[in-house]
Write an enzyme that holds these catalytic residues in place. Structure first.
Site, mmCIF file in Angstrom:
data_model
loop_
_atom_site.group_PDB
_atom_site.id
_atom_site.type_symbol
_atom_site.label_atom_id
_atom_site.label_comp_id
_atom_site.label_asym_id
_atom_site.label_seq_id
_atom_site.Cartn_x
_atom_site.Cartn_y
_atom_site.Cartn_z
ATOM 1 N N SER A 316 34.563 42.294 38.773
ATOM 2 C CA SER A 316 35.276 42.046 40.014
ATOM 3 C C SER A 316 36.060 43.296 40.349
ATOM 4 C CB SER A 316 36.234 40.860 39.863
ATOM 5 O OG SER A 316 37.289 41.183 38.963
ATOM 6 N N LYS A 317 36.632 43.332 41.541
ATOM 7 C CA LYS A 317 37.415 44.499 41.943
ATOM 8 C C LYS A 317 38.620 44.688 41.029
ATOM 9 C CE LYS A 317 35.977 44.252 46.782
ATOM 10 N NZ LYS A 317 36.400 44.052 48.173
ATOM 11 N N ARG A 318 39.025 43.610 40.363
ATOM 12 C CA ARG A 318 40.166 43.700 39.451
ATOM 13 C C ARG A 318 39.718 43.955 38.020
ATOM 14 N NH1 ARG A 318 41.373 39.404 42.896
ATOM 15 N NH2 ARG A 318 43.235 39.689 44.167
ATOM 16 N N SER A 319 38.420 43.834 37.771
ATOM 17 C CA SER A 319 37.951 43.950 36.393
ATOM 18 C C SER A 319 36.606 44.658 36.327
ATOM 19 C CB SER A 319 37.828 42.562 35.749
ATOM 20 O OG SER A 319 37.314 42.637 34.445
#
Length: 564
Positions: A316-319
């Site tokens: 994800s954009k966070r991970s």
């Protein structure tokens, strides 16, 4: 920044007034009414409108439809790439469309990032923002009048209705649906669907806030996915407390939702194939219901697998899912990234079983080889080692290509000059020209580097003093523990102090110091590599000395002896 602005006030007034009733009503060859009135004994869903003839030989019209609520990452690049490859491999068109109606979540610079990311990777669009086309506008924020026409059609047919419920009431319904046993994923009770058209128009005309909802079928029709086959995806309900999965088509601010605008735009832009991530599978029944209500044939769907880390965790954009342009800034080449991303769920055709094939593909290679038959269902694991393998290959190709070498030299030199600004250099900065950087690149050779950033990291000692790096600190500790290190350093400095050094002074000094029987070559070169490069490997000692020159070499030998 986004330049398009949704004229939502005009759109909302159009929806709110009684002018809707007097407007010309579009013919309605299909309707959801029959699905909404299924008898208790009827369990067979309606047949899907889209046909099942899977063909990738006819020219395909595909689209990449990002929302400018963030920058382009690996997952969205893969979606764009597969749509591009399908269009180009069949002689069709690749469209870019901005789905920018979620105005609250727009990110400054995201629109420009979309354009730059696609251009940088070579995915040039045939129709869309900037380039135009016959089916524009290509920003949803500029298509409000188009959507209003189809809202009218759905309201007239009874396939959609205005919902005047407050946010508090809707939240309460959603909360109570989750508490049911089993919980219901559908939460609305259709209170507003029972209003007559006249009552609904009057309430809207009097300024009561509302949304527009689709009257979804009791059973969603099956649909075909080229990758997954025929699917029947139904919303979980609790039959002791019936709720309805009536998606909002137009929000209370007058802006269309993703579901509504997406279906209308795909149809009007004549999209033949929709390639998107597996996470959109759950939305496809709603989209099929809209196609049915509007009497339209749906495009062919291909839902590609998730991207995961090597530990099988969703990116994800966070991970773990990195911005495309930021990867370019770190030295990743666009041709390497495209090659890398193409293999996230697609494999090239094999001429025969058991025959290994190369995975190195240029964008043009991919266009020639791409076929939907090569898509895979399993999650695609992202392995950075493979990316660096590709990057090393294409970087070496660029170094060997004289037409591309100058641009690499310029980029390497620019990054090293930024380094020199912030560090203590022992070279006369006047010699740090692009020609100097070209010599350093040549000394490394084409086999030793993977990227511009790799070059910058490993060649810094040609530009600044090498003593502060972790490698140098570690090397110094090891050498200080050896009695021979100081003696070798002193001998090296003595040889450098000779008058009238020959033209081949570097090779001559290395040959003379290694001819001594006092130390092994390994001991000698470990001291010299620390002295000149802080212990960093990659370039031979004579080459380092030649590029640095005798004066800088002597300065470093003097400093190294004092440290040892």
């Amino acid at each position: 920044m986004l330049r398009g602005k949704m004229p939502s006030g005009a759109f909302r007034r159009f929806l709110s007034t009684s002018a809707i009733r007097s407007a010309k009503r579009a013919p309605k060859p299909f309707s959801l009414k029959s699905h909404n009135k299924l008898s208790e004994n009827q369990t067979t869903p309606a047949s899907p409108i889209n046909d099942t003839n899977i063909s990738t030989t006819a020219p395909a019209r595909t689209r990449f439809a990002p929302s400018p609520t963030g920058f382009i990452h690996l997952g969205s690049l893969r979606t764009a790439l597969y749509n591009y490859l399908l269009a180009k491999s069949t002689g069709g068109q690749f469209l870019l469309r901005l789905e920018d109606t979620d105005r609250k979540r727009l990110v400054p610079g995201a629109e420009e990032n979309i354009y730059e990311s696609l251009k940088w990777t070579g995915l040039n669009w045939d129709e869309g923002p900037v380039v135009g086309g016959p089916y524009g506008p290509y920003k949803q924020s500029e298509r409000s009048g188009i959507y209003a026409k189809y809202v009218e059609q759905l309201l007239d047919s009874g396939d959609a209705y205005r919902c005047f419920c407050s946010r508090e009431r809707l939240d309460s319904l959603s909360s109570s649906a989750r508490k049911l046993h089993p919980p219901s994923m559908a939460s609305y009770d259709r209170k507003c669907s029972h209003l007559s058209r006249e009552e609904s128009d009057d309430k809207a005309h009097n300024g009561n806030p509302f949304t527009i909802r689709l009257k979804s079928p009791s059973v969603y029709p099956e649909f075909d996915d080229i990758l997954h086959g025929t699917l029947s995806l139904q919303t979980q309900v609790n039959y002791s407390d019936i709720r309805y999965d009536d998606p909002v088509l137009v929000k209370s601010d007058g802006l269309p939702t993703y579901h509504f605008a997406n279906v209308i735009d795909d149809y009007l832009m004549k999209i033949t194939h929709v390639i998107r991530g597996e996470e959109w599978l759950a939305s496809t029944p709603k989209h099929m219901a809209l196609y049915t209500a509007l009497g339209w044939k749906a495009p062919k769907f291909i839902h590609i697998p998730l991207l995961t880390s090597l530990s099988d965790k969703k990116l994800s954009k966070r991970s773990g899912d990195r911005g495309i342009l930021s990867m370019g800034d770190s030295g990743i080449l666009p041709e390497a990234l495209v090659n890398f991303v193409a293999l996230f769920g697609w494999s090239p055709p094999r001429e025969s079983v058991g025959v290994t094939i190369s995975e190195l593909f240029t964008l043009q290679d991919l266009v020639e080889k791409f076929n939907l038959d090569g898509l895979t269902k399993g999650n695609a694991k992202v392995d950075d080692k493979k990316l660096m393998f590709f990057n090393s290959h294409y970087f070496r190709e660029r170094l060997a290509d004289k037409t591309k070498l100058n641009s690499i030299v310029q980029e390497c030199h620019s990054m090293q000059m930024e380094l020199v600004k912030n560090q203590q250099a022992d070279l006369d900065t006047s010699v740090l020209s692009e020609e100097y950087t070209a010599k350093v690149l040549e000394a490394f050779g084409t086999k030793n580097l993977t990227s511009v950033q790799d070059f910058v990291n490993r060649s810094s000692y040609f530009y600044i003093q090498p003593w502060q790096s972790d490698t140098a600190v570690k090397a110094l500790k090891e050498l200080q523990a050896d009695t021979y290190a100081k003696d070798i350093s002193a001998e090296f400095l003595r040889l450098l102090d000779q008058e009238n050094l020959p033209d081949s002074w570097a090779e001559s000094i290395c040959k003379e110091i290694t001819s001594s029987n006092k130390w092994t070559k390994k001991q000698i070169f470990s001291v010299l590599r620390y002295t000149l490069a802080g212990g960093v490997s990659g370039v031979t000692i004579p080459k380092i000395m030649t590029i640095l020159g005798p004066n800088v070499t002597k300065l470093r030998a003097t400093e190294a002896l004092s440290k040892l």
